[in-house]
Design an enzyme around this catalytic site. Structure first.
Site, short mmCIF file in Angstrom:
data_model
loop_
_atom_site.label_atom_id
_atom_site.label_comp_id
_atom_site.label_asym_id
_atom_site.label_seq_id
_atom_site.Cartn_x
_atom_site.Cartn_y
_atom_site.Cartn_z
N TRP A 190 34.82 21.51 6.52
CA TRP A 190 34.91 21.86 5.03
C TRP A 190 34.28 23.05 5.00
O TRP A 190 34.43 23.54 3.38
CB TRP A 190 33.54 20.53 4.13
CG TRP A 190 32.52 20.74 5.03
CD1 TRP A 190 31.96 19.53 5.78
CD2 TRP A 190 31.55 22.10 5.12
NE1 TRP A 190 30.83 20.08 6.69
CE2 TRP A 190 30.41 21.71 5.80
CE3 TRP A 190 31.19 22.40 4.74
CZ2 TRP A 190 28.93 22.08 6.58
CZ3 TRP A 190 30.61 23.84 4.63
CH2 TRP A 190 28.76 23.12 6.02
N ASN A 191 33.33 23.73 6.02
CA ASN A 191 33.04 25.62 5.33
C ASN A 191 34.00 25.95 4.70
O ASN A 191 33.90 26.77 4.06
CB ASN A 191 32.27 25.30 6.36
CG ASN A 191 33.23 26.10 7.69
OD1 ASN A 191 34.07 25.47 8.18
ND2 ASN A 191 32.42 27.12 8.78
N LYS A 246 43.50 15.18 9.13
CA LYS A 246 42.21 14.77 8.47
C LYS A 246 41.00 15.00 8.51
O LYS A 246 40.53 15.85 9.22
CB LYS A 246 42.02 13.48 9.60
CG LYS A 246 40.71 12.43 9.31
CD LYS A 246 39.53 12.95 9.93
CE LYS A 246 37.51 12.53 9.36
NZ LYS A 246 37.78 12.85 7.62
N GLY A 283 34.69 21.31 14.58
CA GLY A 283 33.57 20.39 14.06
C GLY A 283 32.87 20.95 14.09
O GLY A 283 31.93 21.42 15.61
N SER A 284 31.42 19.77 14.06
CA SER A 284 29.46 20.09 14.51
C SER A 284 30.43 18.92 16.82
O SER A 284 31.60 19.04 16.85
CB SER A 284 29.81 18.33 14.59
OG SER A 284 29.90 17.57 14.31
N GLU A 344 37.07 23.83 18.51
CA GLU A 344 36.25 25.24 18.15
C GLU A 344 34.95 24.11 17.20
O GLU A 344 35.33 23.50 16.66
CB GLU A 344 37.10 24.79 17.32
CG GLU A 344 38.34 25.61 17.44
CD GLU A 344 38.09 26.65 18.10
OE1 GLU A 344 37.39 27.87 18.27
OE2 GLU A 344 39.66 27.52 19.00
N LEU A 345 33.81 24.37 17.71
CA LEU A 345 32.50 23.52 17.39
C LEU A 345 31.23 24.88 17.07
O LEU A 345 32.16 25.70 17.26
CB LEU A 345 32.30 22.44 18.55
CG LEU A 345 33.16 21.77 19.17
CD1 LEU A 345 32.10 20.92 20.59
CD2 LEU A 345 33.85 20.43 18.16
N CYS A 364 30.58 28.99 11.22
CA CYS A 364 30.52 28.40 13.03
C CYS A 364 30.23 29.70 13.50
O CYS A 364 29.13 29.88 14.32
CB CYS A 364 31.11 28.45 13.75
SG CYS A 364 32.81 29.37 13.18
N GLU A 413 21.18 24.90 15.86
CA GLU A 413 22.70 25.42 14.94
C GLU A 413 21.73 25.18 13.60
O GLU A 413 21.99 23.74 13.37
CB GLU A 413 23.77 24.94 15.54
CG GLU A 413 24.67 25.69 14.22
CD GLU A 413 26.61 25.03 13.77
OE1 GLU A 413 26.77 24.13 14.33
OE2 GLU A 413 26.93 26.23 13.92
P1 NAP Z 1 31.51 17.11 11.98
O1 NAP Z 1 30.66 16.65 10.93
O2 NAP Z 1 31.91 17.53 13.09
O3 NAP Z 1 32.30 16.97 10.68
C1 NAP Z 1 34.30 17.93 11.15
C2 NAP Z 1 35.42 17.50 11.04
O4 NAP Z 1 35.64 16.05 11.84
C3 NAP Z 1 35.29 16.45 9.87
O5 NAP Z 1 36.92 16.30 9.02
C4 NAP Z 1 34.76 14.58 10.63
O6 NAP Z 1 35.03 13.49 9.28
C5 NAP Z 1 35.64 14.67 11.45
N1 NAP Z 1 34.94 13.67 12.12
C6 NAP Z 1 33.75 13.78 12.63
N2 NAP Z 1 33.57 12.70 13.66
C7 NAP Z 1 34.55 12.15 14.09
C8 NAP Z 1 35.14 10.94 14.43
N3 NAP Z 1 34.11 10.66 15.06
N4 NAP Z 1 36.35 10.41 14.47
C9 NAP Z 1 37.51 11.24 13.98
N5 NAP Z 1 37.01 12.61 13.26
C10 NAP Z 1 35.46 13.06 12.66
O7 NAP Z 1 31.15 19.13 11.10
P2 NAP Z 1 30.80 18.92 9.93
O8 NAP Z 1 29.66 19.44 10.32
O9 NAP Z 1 31.44 18.71 9.25
O10 NAP Z 1 31.73 21.36 10.50
C11 NAP Z 1 30.32 22.17 10.43
C12 NAP Z 1 30.47 22.27 11.49
O11 NAP Z 1 31.50 22.80 12.53
C13 NAP Z 1 29.53 23.23 12.99
O12 NAP Z 1 28.97 22.97 13.38
C14 NAP Z 1 30.09 24.51 12.87
O13 NAP Z 1 29.21 25.57 13.28
C15 NAP Z 1 31.63 24.17 13.43
N6 NAP Z 1 33.29 24.82 13.12
C16 NAP Z 1 33.26 25.44 13.95
C17 NAP Z 1 34.62 26.25 14.14
C18 NAP Z 1 34.48 26.86 15.67
O14 NAP Z 1 35.95 27.24 14.98
N7 NAP Z 1 33.57 26.75 16.11
C19 NAP Z 1 34.44 26.66 12.63
C20 NAP Z 1 33.92 25.77 11.70
C21 NAP Z 1 33.26 24.92 12.08
P3 NAP Z 1 33.90 13.46 8.15
O15 NAP Z 1 33.81 14.56 7.20
O16 NAP Z 1 34.76 12.31 8.12
O17 NAP Z 1 32.08 12.59 8.91
#
Ligand code: NAP
Length: 473
Positions: free
Chosen positions: A131-132, A155, A207-208, A229-230, A263, A360
């Site tokens: 979402w960020n 998704k 994501g995370s 990309e975490l 991130c 983090e």
């Molecule tokens: P997140 O909870 O992992 O969610 C990211 C995406 O993954 C969402 O669409 C989420 O859906 C989905 N998701 C989570 N668990 C899943 C599963 N078991 N099966 C299928 N889909 C799943 O991460 P966040 O908290 O939203 O995002 C922040 C994180 O992203 C931070 O750690 C940040 O550093 C990282 N990030 C990394 C980068 C990069 O390029 N390296 C860029 C931006 C952000 P739901 O919302 O429905 O749970």
């Protein structure tokens, strides 16, 4: 989990969205796969022209798209508009460069015939985004994959559904064919179901670590190529000869941009003891200047965090850090506004036993560490399971770049803010994930680099190995 927009500034529920059904998923897979087959024979220039139209559409609808994003997740309107422009830049870039990236490459070989690597599409890509940066994250995957001919099923996160849908609608309105990008409000088990399907040949997640592990596991189990990309705990190293004015100018922005929810935000400031006191005082001064308020108001410089849940998580991490001995030198007070505001906070005295040393913190909290040598700075920067990005400031840029090379992350910027541009590969190492998005490397993420060796006749003398010595008579 429910897909819904709750404005983080007003806490008002704007809209809820029903989950996609299994039938919706099947229909998206079917449309995407038909398009994949069709795009195989399409001239690349047709898709380049659509991608340029998409860039134009984003620019023409900057205000409208920007507002949707700000209401969805709270970022400053000016930052939302910047994100829309960045999407247009990425779309234009891949429209202009994919042809060159995807050209066949000749290989010098002793094999009989002419050898070359051709670059082909592989199938449908299942994409899971955060979402960020509700638009930019999607565009990073969409633009290169659209050019190669890999349709995408999206998704998006449950808290930014309006932005995801607006992105999908924009693509169609700008002339992309049905199936090029289908946004579905999927549940986790449906993401797994899509990954299991033969029509899906790639999985991209940003994501995370938690989300990444789960989706990467499904991809691995089904032998689907994936990019992850975490998160990151990026170091911002300040060497003793750094230009103090530049550092002060960049440091607070590198932490507070997007309310610290990036991130690659600088989460750990690692400062030479010669500059430490001065740096901390200036960071306090700059953090103190930000103005929380309506993210649509140009006078506001601190946006609310994206959800109440995210704010509560950050507060509990902060409480835990303090309980383990961290010192608050600024912040940790309530902001008296109804939205999900979090006061920018500066922590020092974080030792290795403190959970904050390893985690983090995804919001406006800066950790500051004092070091007594360059080597100590490098060792501290590398003492982490994560390895996404980083910044090094030093008076001698060449020397600072030598320090940067010793940092175990995927990207380091010297004497500047970290920026993300389509020509620069983006991604990390260690638990920050694998693979790269953007640039030529990102273009190749889900490409079949197919070897074709073409001869007019076989030449038995030329076959390596034992077979040539076997006489069939
Ligand atoms: P997140 O909870 O992992 O969610 C990211 C995406 O993954 C969402 O669409 C989420 O859906 C989905 N998701 C989570 N668990 C899943 C599963 N078991 N099966 C299928 N889909 C799943 O991460 P966040 O908290 O939203 O995002 C922040 C994180 O992203 C931070 O750690 C940040 O550093 C990282 N990030 C990394 C980068 C990069 O390029 N390296 C860029 C931006 C952000 P739901 O919302 O429905 O749970």
């Amino acid at each position: 989990m429910t897909y819904r927009t709750v404005n983080p500034y007003t806490n008002e529920l704007i809209k809820e969205y029903p989950f996609a059904t299994d039938r919706d998923l099947e229909s998206a897979l079917s449309d995407s796969y038909s398009l994949y087959k069709k795009m195989k024979t399409q001239d690349l220039s047709e898709r380049a022209s659509i991608l340029h139209n998409i860039a134009k559409y984003f620019r023409d609808h900057e205000d409208e798209l920007g507002k949707i994003c700000t209401v969805d997740m709270g970022k400053l309107f000016i930052e939302s508009k910047g994100e829309v422009e960045l999407c247009a830049i990425i779309a234009d870039y891949f429209a202009d460069h994919a042809g060159e990236f995807l050209k066949p490459e000749k290989i010098d070989t002793i094999a009989t015939g002419e050898a070359e690597i051709q670059k082909h599409a592989t199938g449908v890509i299942m994409t899971v985004e955060p979402w960020n940066f509700p638009y930019y994250q999607i565009m990073r995957v969409f633009a290169p994959n659209f050019m190669v001919g890999n349709p995408m099923i999206l998704k998006d996160p449950s808290n930014t559904p309006a932005s995801a849908q607006a992105f999908a609608d924009a693509i169609l309105a700008a002339g992309a064919p049905k199936g090029a990008l289908t946004n579905l409000f999927l549940q986790y088990d449906q993401v797994t179901k899509a990954i299991e399907d033969f029509r899906v040949q790639g999985v991209a997640l940003t994501g995370s670590e938690r989300g990444g592990r789960s989706v990467a596991e499904a991809a691995g189990k089904n032998l689907k190529k994936s990019t992850m990309e975490l998160g990151g705990v990026d170091p911002f190293i300040i060497l003793e000869d750094a230009n103090v004015e530049d550092v002060n100018n960049i440091a607070w922005r590198a932490r507070l941009y997007n309310c610290g929810q990036v991130c690659t935000s600088s989460k750990r400031f690692i400062v030479s003891d010669k500059l430490y006191d001065q740096f901390v005082n200036k960071l306090i001064e700059n953090f103190n200047k930000v103005k929380p308020g309506d993210p649509m108001d140009p006078a506001t410089t601190l946006a609310p965090m994206n959800t109440e849940k995210a704010k509560n998580k950050l507060q509990s991490q902060l409480d835990d850090a303090i309980a383990h001995g961290a010192k608050v030198v600024y912040g940790n007070k309530r902001i008296d506004l109804p939205g999900q505001f979090f006061m920018p906070t500066i922590l020092t005295n974080i030792d290795k036993n403190n959970p904050a040393y390893h985690e983090e913190m995804f919001g406006p909290i800066a950790q500051v560490y004092k070091v007594h040598s360059e080597q100590e700075a490098i060792d501290l920067a590398n003492d982490s399971d994560l390895g996404l990005g980083g910044i090094v400031f030093g008076g001698d840029a060449d020397h600072a770049a030598e320090v940067a090379s010793q940092i175990e992350t995927g990207m380091v910027f010297v004497n500047n803010f970290m920026s993300s541009l389509p020509e620069l590969p983006f991604g990390g190492v260690k638990n920050s994930g694998y693979g790269r998005e953007m640039s030529k490397i990102g273009q190749m993420a889900f490409v079949n680099e197919q070897l074709i060796v073409k001869a007019n006749h076989p030449n038995l003398d030329n076959i390596a190995g034992g077979l040539v010595s076997i006489d069939p008579k």
